[in-house]
Structure formats: structure tokens, C-alpha cells
Design a protein around this motif. Structure first.
Motif, mmCIF file in Angstrom:
data_model
loop_
_atom_site.group_PDB
_atom_site.id
_atom_site.type_symbol
_atom_site.label_atom_id
_atom_site.label_comp_id
_atom_site.label_asym_id
_atom_site.label_seq_id
_atom_site.Cartn_x
_atom_site.Cartn_y
_atom_site.Cartn_z
ATOM 1 N N THR A 92 -8.094 74.882 17.040
ATOM 2 C CA THR A 92 -7.096 73.877 17.401
ATOM 3 C C THR A 92 -7.641 72.457 17.338
ATOM 4 O OG1 THR A 92 -7.641 74.160 19.755
ATOM 5 C CG2 THR A 92 -5.833 75.497 18.867
ATOM 6 N N ASN A 93 -8.964 72.311 17.429
ATOM 7 C CA ASN A 93 -9.530 70.959 17.368
ATOM 8 C C ASN A 93 -11.021 71.033 17.051
ATOM 9 O OD1 ASN A 93 -9.520 68.199 17.386
ATOM 10 N ND2 ASN A 93 -8.943 67.968 19.523
ATOM 11 N N LEU A 94 -11.507 70.014 16.368
ATOM 12 C CA LEU A 94 -12.922 69.857 16.043
ATOM 13 C C LEU A 94 -13.268 68.379 16.125
ATOM 14 C CD1 LEU A 94 -13.315 72.147 12.902
ATOM 15 C CD2 LEU A 94 -14.532 72.461 15.038
ATOM 16 N N ASN A 95 -14.473 68.079 16.582
ATOM 17 C CA ASN A 95 -14.858 66.671 16.614
ATOM 18 C C ASN A 95 -15.477 66.254 15.285
ATOM 19 O OD1 ASN A 95 -17.325 67.983 16.840
ATOM 20 N ND2 ASN A 95 -18.167 66.542 18.293
ATOM 21 N N ARG A 127 -13.240 68.394 8.768
ATOM 22 C CA ARG A 127 -12.640 69.106 9.898
ATOM 23 C C ARG A 127 -11.134 69.256 9.725
ATOM 24 N NH1 ARG A 127 -12.474 64.876 15.004
ATOM 25 N NH2 ARG A 127 -12.015 62.986 13.852
ATOM 26 N N GLU A 128 -10.499 68.293 9.034
ATOM 27 C CA GLU A 128 -9.049 68.394 8.832
ATOM 28 C C GLU A 128 -8.686 69.663 8.068
ATOM 29 O OE1 GLU A 128 -10.859 65.795 8.035
ATOM 30 O OE2 GLU A 128 -10.241 64.212 9.445
ATOM 31 N N GLU A 129 -9.595 70.111 7.191
ATOM 32 C CA GLU A 129 -9.328 71.314 6.411
ATOM 33 C C GLU A 129 -9.542 72.586 7.226
ATOM 34 O OE1 GLU A 129 -11.897 71.013 3.080
ATOM 35 O OE2 GLU A 129 -10.927 69.223 2.244
ATOM 36 N N MET A 130 -10.260 72.492 8.343
ATOM 37 C CA MET A 130 -10.581 73.667 9.151
ATOM 38 C C MET A 130 -9.614 73.862 10.312
ATOM 39 S SD MET A 130 -13.022 74.767 7.455
ATOM 40 C CE MET A 130 -13.999 74.113 6.110
ATOM 41 N N ILE A 131 -9.061 72.762 10.845
ATOM 42 C CA ILE A 131 -8.149 72.865 11.981
ATOM 43 C C ILE A 131 -6.897 73.618 11.544
ATOM 44 C CG2 ILE A 131 -6.695 71.546 13.585
ATOM 45 C CD1 ILE A 131 -8.826 69.363 13.535
ATOM 46 N N GLY A 132 -6.531 74.609 12.348
ATOM 47 C CA GLY A 132 -5.368 75.434 12.029
ATOM 48 C C GLY A 132 -5.727 76.749 11.365
#
Length: 549
Positions: free
Chosen positions: A225-228, A239-244
Motif C-alpha cells: 500500500t505504500n513505500l518510501n 516505488r510507483e511501479e510497486m505500490i498496488g
């Protein structure tokens, strides 16, 4: 008192009516119809008095109902914890609840019919606040709509209170001002809580965004659901590619079967879980993450998992180097105590075998085997002494192409015995580096000899030399031999660990030590039955401060 006046007025009016009407009847009405007129007069009197009585009773009921409504309204507004005030079209106070009177210190003031500026004279502390109320009232009138504003009211001892104030202007049908309803709610605590919440969110954001480790959040199904932003720095991925995405689609396959147990342990036991995983970097390298996962508990229920992952790749590499150094230290101590004891009898044995070889021509074949084995033992002892004795390196400038060509010429005969071809690719321009030439020769001999022996059924050993970035040279030695299994690859370079039947494992241990003493790196890439590739990177110029003993 008013009731007595009304009764007295009624009696006097009745007497006047009776006597005046009788006098008029006697003077102007014929005697034949006097009786009828008197009856009509009496009926008229009854109707008029009855109408007055009904009128007064109705008015009394309306007054009573109005008083009851007034009392209910007063009870309602006085029970409210908000400031409530009713004003007429001129801004004069009509009604205010007890909270509002206490708020402005007007409990004992006859406030009705007075404006805010007039009431300011009764309260020195709240005078300015009351005068400002007239200004904000005028804004509400000009807006001609419900107006909502925040007003700050000072209180004794230097603090203040914040009110969320709603002002409702009322107008007559002709557009003139009729009245103003004011309701103010104390939101001081709410604002303070909102401020604390905002501060808490900022602290959480700072902890989340600026942590030197990866901070991750996922739901109970394993969906991220979230990554820094540190995820981008450590892994090289976005990280945008991993969230979800679900974590099972991102982890290496060997970890997937442990995922359900991992989630259930965090959720059911509500305890932190620590583990280490190897994941690929965007550039193809492997990184080691030390992760700690904890449950996210909201209202007593676990709603997700939060954790952080520290990049411990360099730490584990340092620990591995330290472990190997400790092994080398043990080997060195063992070598120092054993090598000398071996060489003394070895020299005697070699001398006697050579003497027998001169005197006895019949058994030359056996004597040669004995000498070969004694030489092999002597070579192993030499490797042991190299590990045991600290080497004082004297760096000189050497042509790397020439060193490799010398080694290839030396090993070409052995390559022919194994039916192996050696191919080399060197740049036309010579590459000169600072090194200890004899040690580099020994390094190349060990690596190339291993490649030849791994390709003993026939094959090719390729040697490439090139200048790389960062003022370094790169030597790549490849073969298409039997390869090295993953388990053996992890232990390569350890003393006395060898896949050869007669190997001691010291050759690669010495090779690793030579590369380390030259401030270089050596990497093995191999798969079973698919050959091996060895990449040796050496600096062109040595940093002599690091080589001081």
C-alpha cells in the motif's frame, strides 16, 4: 393591579350604558315598542360584552402560548454550550443565553436593547472584542447570506479561545433588516487537537520519507500500500511501479511458500518478525535486506503490516571477508607450525630419491613418480608458507599483456594435454599497471589452470583484457567446462575446500589474497555444466597508504 382596573372600567362602562340607554328610550322611543327596544338593547349589550370577553380570553391564550414558547426558547438556548445571541435589525441585543453573558462578563447587565458598542462600556476586558462584533455583524449584513467566520476571543491570564461563529441575517419582505441570529461554538480544543494531529502526521511523514531504510506498508493479503523513497535508492526500482502489487509477485520464488506463515505470525501473535532476504537490484546485482515487520493495529484490530528493511549487503560482505580472514589466520598459524617440519624431511627424501635415481637405472620410472609427488608436496608447502608469512609487496610497473602472454605460453603444453584451446583478446596499446609481477603470474596461473582442468574433455578458455571505467583494468577468463554448483560457489576461496579429487583448495585462497593485496576484486559467475566466468578488476595505480603494514 391591571385586572382591577379592567373590572372597574367594565363596571363604570356598564352603569353608563344602562342609564344612558334607558334615558334615551324614555325620551325618544314610543311606548308601544319600548319593550322590544329594551329587549334588543339587552341582547346587544350581551353580545358586545361577550365579544369583548372572548377577545380578551383569546389574547390571554395567545399571550400564555407566547410566554410558554419564550420560556422553552430560553430554556433551550440556556442549555446550549454554544454562544447564542439574537439581535434586531439595528444590532441591538434581544436575547442571549447564559453562556454568552458569562463569556463577555455581562451576567448582571441589562443587555436588552443595547448595541455591542454600548455593552463594551460594561466590560473593560472584553470591550475591544464587543466592538469588533459590530464590524463582523456588518459584514454578515452586507453578504446578505449565512456567514461563517472564526473569531479569537481573549481570556484572562494571557490565553485565548477560538469560536466557529455562524451569523444568519434576517430581512423583511421589502429587503430591510429584520434581525440577526448569532451562534458561536468554542473550537479551541478541536483546533489544538487538529494541530497536534497535523504535527503527528508531519512527524510520521518525516519518519517515513526520510528514514535511511526502506519503509513498507501492506494489507493483510500482501498487497503493498505504500513505500518510501528510499526504496528507489536501495533497489534502483521505482516505488510507483510497486505500490498496488502483491508482495508474492515481487519476491524470489524461494520465499513465496513462507509468505502465508509470515503474515499469520505478524497478525495473530502481534509480534515483530525479523528476517533476511536476497532480492535483485535493478542493475542485476543481489542485495541483502534485513527486514523487521510489525502489525498495524487500529481500534484493537490488525489492519495491515508495516516494516522497514535495512541494506546489509556491505555488512554481510564484510562479515564474510572477516570470516575468511579468520580462516586464513588459522591456516597461517597451522602452516607456520607444519611447513617447516614438512620441508626438513622432504629435503632429505628428495635428496635420497635423486641419489637412487643416479645409481639404479632399473627403477627410473618409479623414482620419477616419487620425485613428482615430492615436488607436489613441496609446492603445497610453498602455498602454505605464502599464507602464513606476511608478504612485503614491492610494486613495480609491468606490462599486463606480457604477463598474461608469459602465463599462456607456460600453460599451453598443459592445455594441449587436455585438448583445450586458449584464445586471448588483448588491446593493441599496452596496459601498464603497478603490481607485484610474480604474484600476478601466480594468480593467472591458478585461475587459467583451473579453467583448463574444468574443460578437460575439450573446449576453449578465453582470456580478455580491457580498460574499464574508474582507472581500472578488467581481466575476464571464461571456459565452457563443467561449471560450479551454487553450493560450491558460495564457499569458493575457502582454505582446504576443493572440488578436485587431489586438490587442497589453497590455490584459490592464495588467489583471493593476491587480488586483495592489490586492492582489486575477483568475481565468479558459474552454473553447473555451463562453464565459468572469472572477472578480475585491478587498479592501474596502487594506493600505497593502504598497503603499509
Amino acid at each position: 393591579m391591571e385586572k382591577k382596573k379592567l373590572i372597574l372600567l367594565y363596571l363604570i362602562s356598564s352603569i353608563i350604558w344602562i342609564y344612558s340607554s334607558n334615558y334615551l328610550i324614555e325620551q325618544y322611543i314610543p311606548s308601544s315598542i319600548v319593550g322590544v327596544v329594551e329587549r334588543a338593547k339587552e341582547i346587544f349589550y350581551i353580545l358586545v360584552t361577550g365579544g369583548f370577553i372572548y377577545f380578551f380570553i383569546s389574547k390571554k391564550e395567545e399571550l400564555t402560548a407566547s410566554q410558554e414558547d419564550q420560556e422553552r426558547l430560553s430554556t433551550l438556548i440556556n442549555s446550549m454550550v454554544d454562544f447564542v445571541n439574537f439581535k434586531d435589525g439595528e444590532g441591538r441585543w434581544i436575547e442571549a443565553n447564559e453562556f454568552g453573558l458569562q463569556l463577555f462578563g455581562l451576567e448582571h447587565v441589562d443587555y436588552r436593547g443595547k448595541k455591542d458598542s454600548e455593552l463594551a462600556n460594561y466590560s473593560d476586558f472584553y470591550g475591544d472584542a464587543l466592538r469588533y462584533c459590530e464590524i463582523s455583524d456588518e459584514e454578515a449584513w452586507n453578504n446578505r447570506a449565512i456567514t461563517r467566520i472564526e473569531e479569537v476571543l481573549p481570556v484572562p491570564y494571557g490565553s485565548s479561545r477560538i469560536f466557529d461563529t455562524i451569523k444568519v441575517p434576517l430581512f423583511h419582505t421589502d429587503g430591510s433588516r429584520q434581525g440577526l441570529v448569532i451562534i458561536g461554538r468554542d473550537i479551541t480544543e478541536k483546533k489544538e487537537m487538529a494541530l497536534k494531529l497535523a504535527e503527528s502526521q508531519q512527524q510520521y511523514k518525516s519518519l517515513f520519507e526520510y528514514s535511511p531504510d526502506i519503509v513498507y506498508m501492506m494489507d493483510l493479503s500482501g498487497t503493498i500500500t505504500n513505500l518510501n523513497s528510499q526504496y528507489d535508492v536501495i533497489t534502483g526500482c521505482k516505488r510507483e511501479e510497486m505500490i498496488g502489487k502483491n508482495i508474492k509477485n515481487l519476491l524470489p520464488k524461494k520465499y513465496i511458500r513462507y509468505l502465508p506463515k509470515f503474515i499469520s505470525t505478524v497478525v495473530e501473535d502481534m509480534k515483530p518478525v525479523m528476517y533476511e532476504i536476497n532480492i535483485p537490484h535493478a542493475n542485476g546485482n543481489r542485495i541483502i535486506l534485513q527486514c523487521t515487520s510489525l502489525p498495524i493495529i487500529i481500534n484493537g484490530n490488525t489492519t495491515g503490516i508495516i516494516g522497514y528493511g535495512s541494506d546489509v549487503t556491505k555488512l554481510r560482505e564484510t562479515e564474510e571477508r572477516l570470516r575468511r580472514t579468520e580462516k586464513l589466520s588459522i591456516v597461517g598459524e597451522l602452516s607456520a607450525s607444519v611447513a617447516h617440519e614438512i620441508r626438513n624431511p622432504l629435503t632429505s627424501l628428495k635428496g635420497f630419491v635423486q641419489l637412487l635415481q643416479v645409481e639404479d637405472e632399473k627403477h627410473q620410472y618409479f623414482y620419477q613418480i616419487m620425485l613428482d609427488e615430492l615436488n607436489r608436496i613441496n609446492h603445497i608447502v610453498g602455498e602454505l608458507l605464502l599464507l602464513a608469512k606476511p608478504q612485503i609487496l614491492k610494486y613495480t610497473k609491468a606490462d599486463l599483456q606480457k604477463l598474461l602472454k608469459d602465463v599462456i605460453s607456460l600453460l599451453s603444453t598443459e592445455a594441449s594435454l587436455y585438448n583445450v584451446q586458449i584464445d586471448s583478446s588483448f588491446p593493441e596499446k599496452e596496459i601498464v599497471i603497478e603490481c607485484e609481477p610474480n604474484q600476478l603470474k601466480q594468480l593467472f596461473i591458478n585461475i587459467i589452470k583451473n579453467s583448463i582442468e574444468a574443460s578437460q574433455k575439450g573446449g576453449t578458455v578465453s582470456i580478455d583484457l580491457e580498460k574499464s571505467e574508474g582507472n581500472k583494468v578488467l581481466i575476464i577468463i571464461k571456459d565452457n567446462g563443467c561449471g560450479i554448483s551454487k553450493e560450491r560457489l558460495e564457499k569458493i576461496g575457502e582454505p582446504f575446500y576443493s572440488s578436485k579429487e587431489k586438490g587442497t583448495g589453497l590455490g584459490l585462497t592464495v588467489s583471493f589474497k593476491i587480488v586483495q593485496s592489490h586492492q582489486g576484486t575477483i568475481q565468479f559467475d558459474s552454473q553447473k555444466n555451463h562453464g565459468t566466468s572469472v572477472r578480475i578488476a585491478l587498479p592501474v595505480k596502487q594506493n600505497h597508504t593502504k598497503n603499509k603494514r
